[in-house]
Motif scaffolding. Structure first.
Motif, PDB file in Angstrom:
ATOM      1  N   THR A  26     -11.739 -38.619   2.835  1.00  0.00           N
ATOM      2  CA  THR A  26     -10.848 -39.134   4.199  1.00  0.00           C
ATOM      3  C   THR A  26     -10.101 -38.559   5.222  1.00  0.00           C
ATOM      4  O   THR A  26     -10.235 -37.288   5.116  1.00  0.00           O
ATOM      5  N   GLY A  27     -10.445 -39.374   6.499  1.00  0.00           N
ATOM      6  CA  GLY A  27      -9.554 -38.151   7.654  1.00  0.00           C
ATOM      7  C   GLY A  27     -10.584 -37.581   8.024  1.00  0.00           C
ATOM      8  O   GLY A  27     -10.402 -37.468   9.345  1.00  0.00           O
ATOM      9  N   PHE A  28     -11.486 -37.994   8.168  1.00  0.00           N
ATOM     10  CA  PHE A  28     -13.126 -37.294   8.552  1.00  0.00           C
ATOM     11  C   PHE A  28     -13.789 -38.559   9.109  1.00  0.00           C
ATOM     12  O   PHE A  28     -13.236 -39.733   9.726  1.00  0.00           O
ATOM     13  N   HIS A  29     -14.968 -38.175   9.621  1.00  0.00           N
ATOM     14  CA  HIS A  29     -15.659 -39.216  10.193  1.00  0.00           C
ATOM     15  C   HIS A  29     -17.299 -38.831  10.280  1.00  0.00           C
ATOM     16  O   HIS A  29     -17.514 -37.914   9.880  1.00  0.00           O
ATOM     17  N   GLY A  30     -17.907 -39.775  11.092  1.00  0.00           N
ATOM     18  CA  GLY A  30     -19.348 -39.818  10.295  1.00  0.00           C
ATOM     19  C   GLY A  30     -20.062 -38.604  11.194  1.00  0.00           C
ATOM     20  O   GLY A  30     -21.354 -38.268  10.373  1.00  0.00           O
ATOM     21  N   TYR A  31     -19.804 -37.864  12.285  1.00  0.00           N
ATOM     22  CA  TYR A  31     -20.463 -36.962  12.893  1.00  0.00           C
ATOM     23  C   TYR A  31     -20.086 -35.850  12.272  1.00  0.00           C
ATOM     24  O   TYR A  31     -20.783 -34.916  12.542  1.00  0.00           O
ATOM     25  N   CYS A  32     -19.475 -35.486  11.827  1.00  0.00           N
ATOM     26  CA  CYS A  32     -18.997 -34.301  10.299  1.00  0.00           C
ATOM     27  C   CYS A  32     -20.084 -34.503   9.945  1.00  0.00           C
ATOM     28  O   CYS A  32     -20.442 -33.138   9.479  1.00  0.00           O
ATOM     29  N   TYR A  33     -21.339 -34.737   9.741  1.00  0.00           N
ATOM     30  CA  TYR A  33     -22.376 -34.868   8.792  1.00  0.00           C
ATOM     31  C   TYR A  33     -23.418 -34.977   9.257  1.00  0.00           C
ATOM     32  O   TYR A  33     -24.648 -34.425   9.476  1.00  0.00           O
ATOM     33  N   LEU A  34     -23.797 -34.610  11.493  1.00  0.00           N
ATOM     34  CA  LEU A  34     -24.618 -34.075  11.453  1.00  0.00           C
ATOM     35  C   LEU A  34     -25.336 -32.844  11.118  1.00  0.00           C
ATOM     36  O   LEU A  34     -26.600 -33.086  11.234  1.00  0.00           O
ATOM     37  N   PRO A  35     -24.487 -31.675  11.115  1.00  0.00           N
ATOM     38  CA  PRO A  35     -25.846 -30.735  10.641  1.00  0.00           C
ATOM     39  C   PRO A  35     -26.478 -31.156   9.453  1.00  0.00           C
ATOM     40  O   PRO A  35     -27.499 -30.681   9.290  1.00  0.00           O
ATOM     41  N   ILE A  36     -26.083 -31.250   8.228  1.00  0.00           N
ATOM     42  CA  ILE A  36     -27.085 -31.868   7.257  1.00  0.00           C
ATOM     43  C   ILE A  36     -28.294 -33.159   7.481  1.00  0.00           C
ATOM     44  O   ILE A  36     -29.108 -33.030   7.443  1.00  0.00           O
ATOM     45  N   ALA A  37     -28.111 -33.818   8.212  1.00  0.00           N
ATOM     46  CA  ALA A  37     -28.562 -34.696   8.909  1.00  0.00           C
ATOM     47  C   ALA A  37     -29.529 -34.224   9.948  1.00  0.00           C
ATOM     48  O   ALA A  37     -31.413 -34.216   9.490  1.00  0.00           O
ATOM     49  N   ASP A  38     -29.813 -32.803  10.519  1.00  0.00           N
ATOM     50  CA  ASP A  38     -30.271 -32.056  10.548  1.00  0.00           C
ATOM     51  C   ASP A  38     -31.378 -30.823  10.386  1.00  0.00           C
ATOM     52  O   ASP A  38     -32.045 -31.300  10.512  1.00  0.00           O
ATOM     53  N   HIS A  39     -30.766 -30.976   9.000  1.00  0.00           N
ATOM     54  CA  HIS A  39     -31.387 -30.205   8.107  1.00  0.00           C
ATOM     55  C   HIS A  39     -32.454 -30.487   7.678  1.00  0.00           C
ATOM     56  O   HIS A  39     -33.930 -30.514   7.031  1.00  0.00           O
ATOM     57  N   LEU A  40     -32.465 -32.091   7.566  1.00  0.00           N
ATOM     58  CA  LEU A  40     -33.432 -32.934   6.717  1.00  0.00           C
ATOM     59  C   LEU A  40     -33.806 -34.132   7.526  1.00  0.00           C
ATOM     60  O   LEU A  40     -34.460 -35.468   7.125  1.00  0.00           O
ATOM     61  N   SER A  41     -33.685 -33.751   9.085  1.00  0.00           N
ATOM     62  CA  SER A  41     -34.588 -34.580  10.015  1.00  0.00           C
ATOM     63  C   SER A  41     -36.098 -34.837  10.310  1.00  0.00           C
ATOM     64  O   SER A  41     -36.644 -35.554  10.165  1.00  0.00           O
ATOM     65  N   ASP A  42     -36.221 -34.324   9.279  1.00  0.00           N
ATOM     66  CA  ASP A  42     -37.856 -34.548   8.047  1.00  0.00           C
ATOM     67  C   ASP A  42     -37.992 -35.167   7.714  1.00  0.00           C
ATOM     68  O   ASP A  42     -39.383 -35.453   6.826  1.00  0.00           O
ATOM     69  N   ARG A  43     -37.678 -35.364   6.977  1.00  0.00           N
ATOM     70  CA  ARG A  43     -37.700 -36.486   6.033  1.00  0.00           C
ATOM     71  C   ARG A  43     -36.617 -37.776   5.816  1.00  0.00           C
ATOM     72  O   ARG A  43     -37.098 -38.691   5.783  1.00  0.00           O
TER      73      ARG A  43
END
Length: 271
Positions: A26-43
């Motif tokens: 709540t109160g956030f948005h999808g781009y806040c999770y970009l660092p998580i996505a970056d760490h998983l970019s090879d998977r």
């Protein structure tokens, strides 16, 4: 397209591999999770949605908040990303609740959902007398505009809870969560909408539907044993196919405080 003719914003966050849908709190948005996505970019090829009234997804004009519609938003995003199923979902707080709703409505969509402290409470408990919580009051008082993006970053970085967040997440929150305005920059998520979302968090019936969800679900909770963390073990018990994981050194904002650790958790659950 979700219910009420709401067009749900879906952001591709990069990577290669099977699809991963990230669903925000709540109160956030999808781009806040970009660092998580970056760490998983090879998977994974990662995607993130913005729930209605958050980020780039519009809020219906009537300003009403109905958590079942957040489930519609998650369902629409999941079907758009993986129409043939096989999706992995990571949801944080409200985002986790939306994914559970979507899995109940379409059991073939997800192979696995990792739900970090979902907002799911027993429906046989009367919460009408709880009154405003600090989260509700804080959202309603939230400053809606700043002179500049940098002024907003400086403000949030200097006070809780965001002073605990990884610095790049604060910048992503501001950079994609504000829009240019005559006064400088203004929040995309209206403070009143955020407050009403907190106020109505116990109004949906997902608790009653948990035994009907057949998707594999990992319920994750921090160690503060308050609110959704306190209920999380009971949520896991009611699910037909679940695992409960406690992170005693974490709290409700764990994915923002330690995105690399959260990415490792997702990878471990897949293994």
């Amino acid at each position: 397209m979700s219910s009420d003719h709401v067009s749900v914003a879906i952001h591709e966050l990069g990577g290669t591999g099977r699809p991963l849908l990230l669903a925000h709190a709540t109160g956030f948005h999808g781009y806040c999770y970009l660092p998580i996505a970056d760490h998983l970019s090879d998977r994974f090829t990662s995607y993130a949605l913005d729930y209605r009234g958050h980020g780039d997804t519009p809020r219906p004009d009537d300003r009403a908040v109905d958590w079942d519609r957040y489930g519609d938003d998650a369902l629409a995003a999941a079907r758009a990303i993986a129409p043939d199923g096989g999706l992995v979902g990571f949801g944080h707080s409200m985002g986790a609740t939306g994914l559970l709703m979507a899995a109940h409505r379409d059991p073939d969509l997800f192979d696995l959902i990792i739900a970090f402290e979902p907002i799911v409470f027993p429906t046989d408990v009367d919460r009408s007398g709880d009154g405003p919580t600090p989260m509700i009051e804080g959202a309603r008082r939230r400053r809606p505009s700043f002179d500049s993006f940098e002024a907003a970053v400086e403000n949030y970085s200097s006070k809780p809870p965001m002073q605990m967040f990884a610095p790049d997440i604060v910048r992503l929150y501001v950079g994609h969560g504000f829009r240019p305005a005559p006064e400088g920059v203004r929040l995309k998520c209206d403070p009143e909408h955020e407050a009403r979302t907190f106020e109505t968090g116990a109004s949906h019936s997902t608790w009653d539907l948990l035994p009907e969800i057949t998707t594999r679900v990992v319920i994750v909770a921090g160690g503060d044993q308050m609110g959704p963390a306190e209920v999380a073990p009971k949520v896991a018990e009611r699910l037909a196919n679940s695992l409960y994981v406690e992170q005693p050194d974490s709290n409700h904002f764990g994915p923002f405080i330690d995105p690399a650790g959260t990415a490792d958790l997702i990878a471990d659950m897949i293994r």
